[in-house]
Design a protein around this motif. Sequence first.
Motif, PDB file in Angstrom:
ATOM      1  N   ALA A   1       0.852  -1.204   0.000  1.00 17.47           N
ATOM      2  CA  ALA A   1       0.000   0.000   0.000  1.00 17.47           C
ATOM      3  C   ALA A   1       0.877   1.240   0.000  1.00 17.47           C
ATOM      4  CB  ALA A   1      -0.932   0.012   1.200  1.00 17.47           C
ATOM      5  N   HIS A   2       0.237   2.381  -0.229  1.00 17.91           N
ATOM      6  CA  HIS A   2       0.905   3.685  -0.207  1.00 17.91           C
ATOM      7  C   HIS A   2       1.510   3.944   1.174  1.00 17.91           C
ATOM      8  CE1 HIS A   2      -3.133   4.710   1.419  1.00 17.91           C
ATOM      9  NE2 HIS A   2      -3.541   3.937   0.427  1.00 17.91           N
TER      10      HIS A   2
ATOM     11  N   ASP B   1       1.315   6.322   3.256  1.00 16.49           N
ATOM     12  CA  ASP B   1       0.548   6.954   4.334  1.00 16.49           C
ATOM     13  C   ASP B   1      -0.653   6.122   4.793  1.00 16.49           C
ATOM     14  OD1 ASP B   1      -0.769   7.325   1.987  1.00 16.49           O
ATOM     15  OD2 ASP B   1      -1.120   9.479   2.234  1.00 16.49           O
ATOM     16  N   LYS B   2      -0.713   4.874   4.407  1.00 15.81           N
ATOM     17  CA  LYS B   2      -1.769   4.005   4.969  1.00 15.81           C
ATOM     18  C   LYS B   2      -1.312   3.577   6.361  1.00 15.81           C
ATOM     19  CE  LYS B   2      -4.261  -0.369   4.003  1.00 15.81           C
ATOM     20  NZ  LYS B   2      -5.614   0.080   4.320  1.00 15.81           N
TER      21      LYS B   2
ATOM     22  N   ASP C   1      -2.875   1.692   8.763  1.00 15.39           N
ATOM     23  CA  ASP C   1      -3.182   0.377   9.341  1.00 15.39           C
ATOM     24  C   ASP C   1      -2.433  -0.725   8.582  1.00 15.39           C
ATOM     25  OD1 ASP C   1      -5.043   1.232   7.241  1.00 15.39           O
ATOM     26  OD2 ASP C   1      -5.928  -0.747   7.464  1.00 15.39           O
TER      27      ASP C   1
ATOM     28  N   SER D   1      -3.631  -4.862   5.747  1.00 17.82           N
ATOM     29  CA  SER D   1      -4.908  -4.353   5.252  1.00 17.82           C
ATOM     30  C   SER D   1      -6.038  -5.297   5.664  1.00 17.82           C
ATOM     31  CB  SER D   1      -4.879  -4.275   3.728  1.00 17.82           C
ATOM     32  OG  SER D   1      -4.894  -5.582   3.179  1.00 17.82           O
TER      33      SER D   1
ATOM     34  N   SER E   1       3.529  -6.656   5.354  1.00 16.31           N
ATOM     35  CA  SER E   1       2.943  -5.415   4.832  1.00 16.31           C
ATOM     36  C   SER E   1       4.040  -4.470   4.357  1.00 16.31           C
ATOM     37  CB  SER E   1       2.121  -4.721   5.917  1.00 16.31           C
ATOM     38  OG  SER E   1       0.965  -5.457   6.189  1.00 16.31           O
TER      39      SER E   1
ATOM     40  N   ARG F   1       4.751  -0.678   2.908  1.00 19.95           N
ATOM     41  CA  ARG F   1       4.147   0.660   2.855  1.00 19.95           C
ATOM     42  C   ARG F   1       5.167   1.599   2.234  1.00 19.95           C
ATOM     43  NH1 ARG F   1       0.571  -2.065   3.482  1.00 19.95           N
ATOM     44  NH2 ARG F   1      -0.993  -2.209   5.118  1.00 19.95           N
TER      45      ARG F   1
ATOM     46  N   ILE G   1      -2.557  -0.065  -4.023  1.00 18.77           N
ATOM     47  CA  ILE G   1      -3.094  -1.167  -3.216  1.00 18.77           C
ATOM     48  C   ILE G   1      -2.897  -2.451  -4.005  1.00 18.77           C
ATOM     49  CG2 ILE G   1      -5.218  -2.244  -2.324  1.00 18.77           C
ATOM     50  CD1 ILE G   1      -4.552   0.123  -0.618  1.00 18.77           C
TER      51      ILE G   1
ATOM     52  N   SER H   1      -5.546   4.110  -8.167  1.00 21.33           N
ATOM     53  CA  SER H   1      -5.798   5.076  -7.100  1.00 21.33           C
ATOM     54  C   SER H   1      -7.232   5.621  -7.085  1.00 21.33           C
ATOM     55  CB  SER H   1      -4.813   6.240  -7.202  1.00 21.33           C
ATOM     56  OG  SER H   1      -4.905   6.786  -8.493  1.00 21.33           O
TER      57      SER H   1
END
Length: 262
Positions: free
Chosen positions: A149-150, A152-153, A155, A158, A201, A203, A209, A230
């Motif tokens: 994921a990007h 700034d995610k 959590d 996912s 994960s 990031r 995603i 996006s």
Amino acid sequence: MCLAGATGWAGSELARAIAATSDIAIVSAVSRTHAGRRLGDVIGEPRLTGVIQGSAIEALTVPCDVFVEYTKPDSATRNVLAALEHGAHVVVGTSGLTDGDFSEIDTVARQMRRGVLAAGNFALTAVLLQRFAEAAAKLIPQWEIIDYAHDDKIDAPSGTARELATRLARVHTSGPTIPIDKTVGLREARGATISSSQVHSVRLPGYVISLEVLFGMPDQRLTIRHDAGSSARPYVDGALLAIRKVSTLVGLHRGLDAVLDP
Ligand SMILES: NC(=O)c1ccc[n+]([C@@H]2O[C@H](COP(=O)([O-])OP(=O)(O)OC[C@H]3O[C@@H](n4cnc5c(N)ncnc54)[C@H](OP(=O)(O)O)[C@@H]3O)[C@@H](O)[C@H]2O)c1
């Protein structure tokens, strides 16, 4: 249908898609900040002429067949229960509801003889990844999951990666050849153990995603991967399918699988 969260990232994309359909109409919409304005003026789609209400209770004074919940977890359960009590079937796109929330929703849905379809990811390719991975897990004993994921995610992992781990554990558990607690070096390098799957994960800027599940057997391997861009477009087709089919259900159903097959 009534659309709660109609001005949001996911809800507004769904609303614009519905404006282009001939079999679904938005009769009421919910957003606190845009209450009193025409939905079409707020999201740039002149065909959506309905006026936005500030709460689900107000919006539900207009009868609807299906209520779609796309707000936030802190308002979602209240909205869903109100919709069921008004006799609507419900599609839940909002993520972050607890098992307790879902249990309460299921009880009320059964009492009211209405269907609720909840899916944390309506993207068809994500749903298919889960199905294909379940088929592979029946034949291949070991796998690991990678969630991209990007940067700034906040959590991790996912929700979709967690859901995949849970679904695969229902097929069977995936034990690594060397138990994780026997790792020499940094145990964290082997990722988090979720429902017996190792989940990693990533990031990073430049990523959007993606979800990947790696199956390994001696001298052969299989990778199944879903990538979303996006925009909120990937979540539209699955949500439309859910809206069209939810009235065939009674009680709570989690995941798009309940309506995927003709
Ligand atoms: N199932 C899927 O495939 C999928 C895909 C994308 C996103 N999601 C989930 O869907 C949810 C919404 O995501 P998003 O990115 O669209 O969020 P967003 O852009 O922040 O939009 C939220 C929408 O809900 C409204 N809202 C928020 N709180 C409310 C409340 N208490 N009462 C009434 N309306 C309220 C907002 O309007 P006001 O602030 O004006 O009230 C806005 O219209 C999240 O849980 C997200 O994780 C699921």
